[in-house]
Design a protein around this motif. Structure first.
Motif, PDB file in Angstrom:
ATOM      1  N   GLY A  39       6.121  -0.350  38.351  1.00 51.81           N
ATOM      2  CA  GLY A  39       6.820   0.495  39.319  1.00 51.81           C
ATOM      3  C   GLY A  39       6.987   1.912  38.820  1.00 51.81           C
ATOM      4  O   GLY A  39       6.334   2.352  37.864  1.00 51.81           O
ATOM      5  N   ASP A  40       7.887   2.637  39.452  1.00 57.04           N
ATOM      6  CA  ASP A  40       8.113   4.048  39.154  1.00 57.04           C
ATOM      7  C   ASP A  40       9.017   4.222  37.940  1.00 57.04           C
ATOM      8  O   ASP A  40       9.740   3.311  37.531  1.00 57.04           O
ATOM      9  CB  ASP A  40       8.757   4.740  40.362  1.00 57.04           C
ATOM     10  CG  ASP A  40       7.861   4.736  41.582  1.00 57.04           C
ATOM     11  OD1 ASP A  40       6.993   5.603  41.669  1.00 57.04           O
ATOM     12  OD2 ASP A  40       8.028   3.846  42.442  1.00 57.04           O
ATOM     13  N   ALA A  65       8.835   5.735  47.600  1.00 56.68           N
ATOM     14  CA  ALA A  65       8.676   4.282  47.474  1.00 56.68           C
ATOM     15  C   ALA A  65       9.365   3.546  48.615  1.00 56.68           C
ATOM     16  O   ALA A  65       8.886   2.512  49.087  1.00 56.68           O
ATOM     17  CB  ALA A  65       9.242   3.807  46.134  1.00 56.68           C
TER      18      ALA A  65
END
Length: 491
Positions: A39-40, A65
């Protein structure tokens, strides 16, 4: 992270990781987490003042997102992902429909849908069978949000029959990629894009028909010079009124395709957010009330005081005087405490160049980071909440100065600021009505893994460190694990 992952259930919601990271390693109120390649990069914010700074004083834009996930549901940018003037414009269009005064005119229909919900639960109690409470709660919340947004005079009947929109909508949620999933066969499932397209087609076909019919009905009423009343109108009608006033068009007949196209993503996001979060809240509140005898006793005592001892008259009394539910102060406290321990979502923002968070003499850059005021971590922090893991509705009833009195900005289930949840009042109204009709003479008993080992699954625990089996998982928003299997009981 690996050590922490091994101490928690496999599919637990990602927002719990932030909480346990902070508590396990005594991290400051702002810290960074790099989740690549899953993920980020995250700048986690677990502080009331800093959370207010990010969302209110200097509101950061929403993180991409969020819209990446919602686009699978809405098709285009919705109120959740829009920024600047476009967001202000559509927020202004929908604000009248979500006002407390207008929502009170819809309570009678909400009661009808919640009565169907109660009847379904009574049948389960009579059979003594095991069923998924989250699935039953989803049915009633879809009916309520559908009635509130689209047609105040009719239910979508999601609880009792098949519905094309509901089927496509729930299929879309099921096929959303799972957060943190590293299996490439699931991440890049070649079937998923085609399922999404088909479901989007079905949802659009259904909504286009409903909205077009509503516009035609409005046009026919206007031509017949019938009295125009806002009481009991669906939110769609009030949005149409605001849109026409803004565009300077006096009749529904003169509307171009702009309204139909523009309103569609917002309706879908209302349907998503309006049912998804409230269904989980109803489940967790019912569980908390049923498992805490003192809470159950106070809840029922308040119901007897407000509605009288005759349970069968409760629904009609609410329909006769919708504002009677404003007297349910203890029930509201129960719902707030449920949302504190089990928030359904939190706001993720996109950090900006030069945007720094100042905390305890240090500067924390936000540029390129998912700047995340983590509601779950903040709500469970013993630094800001006495007896943070305990279910104490009274903390919402004490006066300022009491040790239990909540710190300003520490409670954020609906967020604060210009991007707060537009449907929060509807969620609170619906939750009160559902719980009152549901639990005056019924309780639930959670029924996970009956007859099975409940300690381990594939080497990982089946409960949180606090022993919670109905922990939150992520399916678009936070939901109870396995749909919260329960048995309904009389008494």
């Amino acid at each position: 992270m690996a050590k922490l992952v091994m101490s928690l259930p496999e599919n637990i919601h990602p927002h719990t990781f932030i909480h346990y990271l902070k508590q396990t390693y005594d991290l400051p109120d702002v810290f960074y987490v790099d989740t690549w390649p899953v993920g980020d990069q995250i700048c986690a914010v677990v502080n009331p003042e800093l959370a207010q700074y990010v969302t209110v004083q200097h509101s950061l834009p929403k993180h991409p997102a969020l819209e990446r996930t919602l686009n699978h549901i809405t098709g285009f940018k919705s109120l959740v992902g829009l920024e600047g003037q476009e967001h202000k414009r559509w927020r202004a269009v929908f604000n009248p429909g979500f006002s407390t005064a207008h929502l009170m005119t819809l309570v009678s229909g909400i009661v009808d849908d919640c009565t169907v919900f109660r009847d379904i639960l009574v049948k389960h109690a009579e059979k003594g069978d095991r069923f998924l409470l989250e699935e039953a709660a989803t049915g009633v919340t879809i009916d309520v949000i559908g009635r509130a947004v689209l047609r105040s005079d009719a239910s979508m009947n999601a609880q009792t029959s098949e519905n094309e929109f509901v089927e496509a909508f729930r299929s879309q949620l099921t096929w959303l990629p799972k957060s943190g999933d590293m299996n490439p066969f699931r991440i890049f499932n070649p079937v998923r894009p085609f399922i999404f397209l088909y479901n989007e087609y079905r949802m659009n076909r259904y909504l286009t028909k409903v909205v077009s019919n509503r516009l035609q009905t409005r046009h026919d009423l206007e031509n017949g010079n019938e009295e125009k009343k806002k009481r009991g109108k669906p939110i769609l009608d009030l949005a149409l009124d605001e849109y026409r006033a803004e565009e300077g068009k006096g009749s529904t007949k003169n509307l171009d395709a702009g309204f139909l196209k523009g309103v569609m993503p917002h309706i879908k996001v209302f349907m998503f957010a309006g049912h998804d979060t409230t269904s989980s809240t109803i489940c967790y509140a019912a569980k908390a009330i049923s498992e805490n005898p003192e809470v159950l006793q106070k809840f029922r005592a308040e119901c007897d005081e407000v509605f009288g001892p005759n349970i069968e008259q409760t629904a009609q009394k609410i329909k006769d005087d919708p504002r009677i539910i404003n007297r349910l102060t203890y029930t509201v406290a129960v719902i707030k405490e449920t949302l504190r321990l089990f928030p359904a979502a939190s706001s993720v923002r996109l950090g900006q160049p030069g945007y720094m968070l100042q905390h305890e003499g240090r500067q924390y850059p936000t540029d390129t980071f998912m700047t995340w005021p983590v509601a779950h971590a903040l709500h469970h922090s013993p630094k800001f909440w006495p007896e943070a893991e305990s279910f104490i509705p009274e903390r919402w009833l004490v006066k300022e100065g009491d040790p239990l009195f909540p710190i300003k900005g520490a409670y954020r289930p609906f967020e604060w600021g210009p991007r707060n949840c537009i449907g929060q009042e509807l969620a609170m109204i619906e939750s009160r009505v559902a719980l009152v009709l549901m639990l005056r003479d019924l309780t639930i008993e959670v029924a996970y893994d009956e007859g099975k080992d409940v300690k381990k699954s594939g080497g990982l625990p089946r409960t949180t460190p606090e022993g919670e089996r109905a922990y939150q998982i992520l399916i678009a928003t936070a939901k109870p694990a396995e749909g919260m299997p329960v048995r309904m009981k009389r008494g």
